[in-house]
Design a protein around this motif. Structure first.
Motif, PDB file in Angstrom:
ATOM      1  N   ARG A 162      14.474 -22.615  23.583  1.00  0.00           N
ATOM      2  CA  ARG A 162      15.654 -21.926  24.068  1.00  0.00           C
ATOM      3  C   ARG A 162      15.799 -20.574  23.359  1.00  0.00           C
ATOM      4  NH1 ARG A 162      20.591 -26.363  24.670  1.00  0.00           N
ATOM      5  NH2 ARG A 162      19.610 -27.628  26.310  1.00  0.00           N
ATOM      6  N   VAL A 163      16.271 -19.610  24.096  1.00  0.00           N
ATOM      7  CA  VAL A 163      16.399 -18.284  23.542  1.00  0.00           C
ATOM      8  C   VAL A 163      17.464 -18.272  22.445  1.00  0.00           C
ATOM      9  CG1 VAL A 163      18.022 -17.629  25.383  1.00  0.00           C
ATOM     10  CG2 VAL A 163      16.853 -15.854  24.057  1.00  0.00           C
ATOM     11  N   PRO A 164      17.157 -17.727  21.258  1.00  0.00           N
ATOM     12  CA  PRO A 164      18.176 -17.595  20.203  1.00  0.00           C
ATOM     13  C   PRO A 164      19.312 -16.685  20.661  1.00  0.00           C
ATOM     14  CG  PRO A 164      15.953 -17.280  19.321  1.00  0.00           C
ATOM     15  CD  PRO A 164      15.826 -17.278  20.804  1.00  0.00           C
ATOM     16  N   SER A 165      20.489 -16.941  20.175  1.00  0.00           N
ATOM     17  CA  SER A 165      21.666 -16.191  20.629  1.00  0.00           C
ATOM     18  C   SER A 165      21.539 -14.699  20.372  1.00  0.00           C
ATOM     19  CB  SER A 165      22.924 -16.733  19.951  1.00  0.00           C
ATOM     20  OG  SER A 165      22.810 -16.653  18.535  1.00  0.00           O
ATOM     21  N   GLU A 166      20.923 -14.305  19.235  1.00  0.00           N
ATOM     22  CA  GLU A 166      20.827 -12.883  18.915  1.00  0.00           C
ATOM     23  C   GLU A 166      19.859 -12.141  19.841  1.00  0.00           C
ATOM     24  OE1 GLU A 166      18.870 -11.676  15.304  1.00  0.00           O
ATOM     25  OE2 GLU A 166      17.781 -13.585  15.152  1.00  0.00           O
ATOM     26  N   VAL A 167      19.017 -12.882  20.553  1.00  0.00           N
ATOM     27  CA  VAL A 167      18.021 -12.261  21.420  1.00  0.00           C
ATOM     28  C   VAL A 167      18.484 -12.218  22.876  1.00  0.00           C
ATOM     29  CG1 VAL A 167      15.620 -12.464  22.218  1.00  0.00           C
ATOM     30  CG2 VAL A 167      16.185 -12.946  19.845  1.00  0.00           C
ATOM     31  N   MET A 168      19.536 -12.940  23.194  1.00  0.00           N
ATOM     32  CA  MET A 168      20.024 -12.953  24.578  1.00  0.00           C
ATOM     33  C   MET A 168      20.390 -11.570  25.106  1.00  0.00           C
ATOM     34  SD  MET A 168      22.451 -16.332  24.775  1.00  0.00           S
ATOM     35  CE  MET A 168      21.926 -17.880  24.061  1.00  0.00           C
ATOM     36  N   PRO A 169      21.213 -10.787  24.400  1.00  0.00           N
ATOM     37  CA  PRO A 169      21.618  -9.483  24.955  1.00  0.00           C
ATOM     38  C   PRO A 169      20.455  -8.542  25.259  1.00  0.00           C
ATOM     39  CG  PRO A 169      23.087 -10.127  23.180  1.00  0.00           C
ATOM     40  CD  PRO A 169      21.937 -11.094  23.142  1.00  0.00           C
ATOM     41  N   PRO A 170      19.525  -8.293  24.299  1.00  0.00           N
ATOM     42  CA  PRO A 170      18.452  -7.357  24.623  1.00  0.00           C
ATOM     43  C   PRO A 170      17.535  -7.825  25.750  1.00  0.00           C
ATOM     44  CG  PRO A 170      18.047  -8.390  22.498  1.00  0.00           C
ATOM     45  CD  PRO A 170      19.442  -8.739  22.890  1.00  0.00           C
ATOM     46  N   LEU A 171      17.311  -9.134  25.847  1.00  0.00           N
ATOM     47  CA  LEU A 171      16.430  -9.655  26.896  1.00  0.00           C
ATOM     48  C   LEU A 171      17.181  -9.977  28.189  1.00  0.00           C
ATOM     49  CD1 LEU A 171      14.011 -12.015  24.910  1.00  0.00           C
ATOM     50  CD2 LEU A 171      13.512  -9.760  25.880  1.00  0.00           C
ATOM     51  N   ALA A 172      18.487  -9.758  28.186  1.00  0.00           N
ATOM     52  CA  ALA A 172      19.335 -10.028  29.368  1.00  0.00           C
ATOM     53  C   ALA A 172      19.189 -11.469  29.834  1.00  0.00           C
ATOM     54  CB  ALA A 172      18.993  -9.053  30.495  1.00  0.00           C
ATOM     55  N   LEU A 173      19.254 -12.408  28.873  1.00  0.00           N
ATOM     56  CA  LEU A 173      19.119 -13.824  29.174  1.00  0.00           C
ATOM     57  C   LEU A 173      20.438 -14.542  28.956  1.00  0.00           C
ATOM     58  CD1 LEU A 173      15.637 -14.578  27.548  1.00  0.00           C
ATOM     59  CD2 LEU A 173      16.146 -14.132  29.961  1.00  0.00           C
ATOM     60  N   GLU A 174      20.500 -15.784  29.457  1.00  0.00           N
ATOM     61  CA  GLU A 174      21.691 -16.610  29.352  1.00  0.00           C
ATOM     62  C   GLU A 174      21.405 -17.824  28.468  1.00  0.00           C
ATOM     63  OE1 GLU A 174      24.552 -15.793  30.641  1.00  0.00           O
ATOM     64  OE2 GLU A 174      23.813 -14.027  31.742  1.00  0.00           O
ATOM     65  N   PRO A 175      22.486 -18.448  27.922  1.00  0.00           N
ATOM     66  CA  PRO A 175      22.275 -19.672  27.135  1.00  0.00           C
ATOM     67  C   PRO A 175      21.506 -20.716  27.961  1.00  0.00           C
ATOM     68  CG  PRO A 175      24.530 -18.899  26.881  1.00  0.00           C
ATOM     69  CD  PRO A 175      23.905 -18.048  27.962  1.00  0.00           C
ATOM     70  N   GLY A 176      20.532 -21.323  27.328  1.00  0.00           N
ATOM     71  CA  GLY A 176      19.718 -22.316  28.021  1.00  0.00           C
ATOM     72  C   GLY A 176      18.431 -21.763  28.581  1.00  0.00           C
ATOM     73  N   ASP A 177      18.332 -20.436  28.752  1.00  0.00           N
ATOM     74  CA  ASP A 177      17.073 -19.831  29.182  1.00  0.00           C
ATOM     75  C   ASP A 177      16.011 -20.043  28.106  1.00  0.00           C
ATOM     76  OD1 ASP A 177      18.136 -18.948  31.543  1.00  0.00           O
ATOM     77  OD2 ASP A 177      18.516 -16.903  30.853  1.00  0.00           O
ATOM     78  N   GLN A 178      14.763 -20.088  28.537  1.00  0.00           N
ATOM     79  CA  GLN A 178      13.681 -20.342  27.599  1.00  0.00           C
ATOM     80  C   GLN A 178      12.791 -19.117  27.413  1.00  0.00           C
ATOM     81  OE1 GLN A 178      11.779 -24.096  28.889  1.00  0.00           O
ATOM     82  NE2 GLN A 178      12.907 -25.038  27.204  1.00  0.00           N
ATOM     83  N   ILE A 179      12.191 -19.062  26.243  1.00  0.00           N
ATOM     84  CA  ILE A 179      11.257 -17.989  25.904  1.00  0.00           C
ATOM     85  C   ILE A 179      10.053 -18.609  25.199  1.00  0.00           C
ATOM     86  CG2 ILE A 179      13.031 -16.189  25.632  1.00  0.00           C
ATOM     87  CD1 ILE A 179      12.629 -16.690  22.535  1.00  0.00           C
ATOM     88  N   TYR A 180       8.997 -17.807  25.069  1.00  0.00           N
ATOM     89  CA  TYR A 180       7.924 -18.124  24.139  1.00  0.00           C
ATOM     90  C   TYR A 180       8.262 -17.432  22.818  1.00  0.00           C
ATOM     91  CZ  TYR A 180       5.027 -19.519  28.151  1.00  0.00           C
ATOM     92  OH  TYR A 180       4.530 -20.128  29.275  1.00  0.00           O
ATOM     93  N   LEU A 181       8.284 -18.194  21.735  1.00  0.00           N
ATOM     94  CA  LEU A 181       8.553 -17.649  20.414  1.00  0.00           C
ATOM     95  C   LEU A 181       7.289 -17.747  19.569  1.00  0.00           C
ATOM     96  CD1 LEU A 181      10.300 -16.540  18.136  1.00  0.00           C
ATOM     97  CD2 LEU A 181      11.155 -18.873  17.740  1.00  0.00           C
ATOM     98  N   LEU A 182       6.772 -16.586  19.175  1.00  0.00           N
ATOM     99  CA  LEU A 182       5.587 -16.517  18.322  1.00  0.00           C
ATOM    100  C   LEU A 182       6.005 -16.044  16.937  1.00  0.00           C
ATOM    101  CD1 LEU A 182       3.241 -14.514  20.749  1.00  0.00           C
ATOM    102  CD2 LEU A 182       3.829 -16.952  20.831  1.00  0.00           C
ATOM    103  N   ARG A 183       5.545 -16.742  15.915  1.00  0.00           N
ATOM    104  CA  ARG A 183       5.758 -16.318  14.533  1.00  0.00           C
ATOM    105  C   ARG A 183       4.403 -15.951  13.958  1.00  0.00           C
ATOM    106  NH1 ARG A 183       9.173 -20.847  15.186  1.00  0.00           N
ATOM    107  NH2 ARG A 183      11.394 -20.351  14.924  1.00  0.00           N
ATOM    108  N   ARG A 184       4.286 -14.707  13.504  1.00  0.00           N
ATOM    109  CA  ARG A 184       2.974 -14.216  13.087  1.00  0.00           C
ATOM    110  C   ARG A 184       3.106 -13.372  11.816  1.00  0.00           C
ATOM    111  NH1 ARG A 184      -0.123 -11.468  17.866  1.00  0.00           N
ATOM    112  NH2 ARG A 184       1.589  -9.979  17.739  1.00  0.00           N
ATOM    113  N   VAL A 185       1.996 -13.264  11.075  1.00  0.00           N
ATOM    114  CA  VAL A 185       1.918 -12.413   9.893  1.00  0.00           C
ATOM    115  C   VAL A 185       0.823 -11.384  10.115  1.00  0.00           C
ATOM    116  CG1 VAL A 185       1.467 -12.280   7.411  1.00  0.00           C
ATOM    117  CG2 VAL A 185       2.694 -14.235   8.347  1.00  0.00           C
ATOM    118  N   ARG A 186       1.125 -10.141   9.757  1.00  0.00           N
ATOM    119  CA  ARG A 186       0.152  -9.067   9.904  1.00  0.00           C
ATOM    120  C   ARG A 186      -0.339  -8.627   8.535  1.00  0.00           C
ATOM    121  NH1 ARG A 186       3.766  -5.847  14.421  1.00  0.00           N
ATOM    122  NH2 ARG A 186       3.012  -7.005  16.236  1.00  0.00           N
TER     123      ARG A 186
END
Length: 239
Positions: free
Chosen positions: A110-134
């Motif tokens: 589920r999309v984190p709340s802080e990411v909803m506004p920039p991605l124009a998503l609603e609660p319950g919408d899903q995303i792919y979340l990648l955690r990476r180190v460079r």
């Protein structure tokens, strides 16, 4: 009081002497400093004073501490011009550095709340979340969380995500980054980012938040990046 002032003056003197060695080339980028015990003997002082001197140098970005390995002279910072459309791997290669990206985790969630506004998503919408180190020259310098839209890049999690996401988008989805909205400001490393970077929680960092658009002007993904404060410099030419 005089003793306290003397100790303060001593750690500043030690800091200046170590800085002079770095600036003069006696200690070069990537060189390991003598151990804290050795520095105590060299400067005839206590470990408390040595640690304060080292902390002061770390705050300026001159040195950094690697877990269980000691203190090292910080490599030259990567130069980033946010007005240029590039990616981390290309940025490193253009500046003579060796890049590497390591995938820590990847999930559909589920999309984190802080990411909803920039991605124009609603609660319950899903995303792919990648955690990476460079990494630049095998030094971990950036912890990144990529928030990708499944409808734009279906089956993304089946791809090799240990390299450039830009290249994955181009090769498998014919999508290219074309523009972005970027914000950045100083902060402190939170637990997750600090753990990934092998650094202490609370160390200074630069936080970048990047909303990316594709060649069609559509939202593609949203990145949250924590950079070591000593790893990046941002320069922009204006006309």
């Amino acid at each position: 009081m005089k003793q306290l002032q003397g100790e303060m003056a001593h750690y500043l003197q030690i800091k200046e002497q170590l800085q002079a060695r770095i600036s003069g080339g006696g200690l070069r980028a990537g060189d390991k400093l003598p151990s804290e015990r050795e520095l105590c003997a060299i400067f005839s002082t206590t470990r408390v004073t040595i640690r304060e001197s080292l902390a002061q140098l770390e705050a300026t970005g001159a040195i950094y501490r690697a877990d269980r390995r000691g203190w090292f002279v910080t490599p030259e910072r990567l130069w980033l011009d946010p007005t240029q459309n590039t990616n981390f791997h290309r940025l490193c290669l253009e500046q003579g550095r060796t890049p590497r990206t390591l995938l820590l985790s990847a999930e559909k969630t589920r999309v984190p709340s802080e990411v909803m506004p920039p991605l124009a998503l609603e609660p319950g919408d899903q995303i792919y979340l990648l955690r990476r180190v460079r990494y630049a020259d095998e030094r971990a310098i950036c912890y990144c969380e990529n928030h990708c839209l499944p409808q734009r890049v279906p089956e993304l999690l089946s791809r090799d995500l240990n390299g450039s996401l830009t290249e994955v988008y181009q090769q498998h989805y014919d999508l290219r980054y074309s523009s972005m909205h970027l914000s950045f400001y100083p902060t402190a490393l939170p637990y997750g980012a600090a753990t990934a970077l092998g650094a202490m929680v609370g160390l200074p960092a630069l936080l970048l938040r990047r909303l990316n658009y594709d060649q069609h002007g559509r939202i593609l993904d949203f990145d949250i990046e924590y950079w070591r404060h000593d790893s990046l410099r941002i320069e922009v030419d204006t006309l």
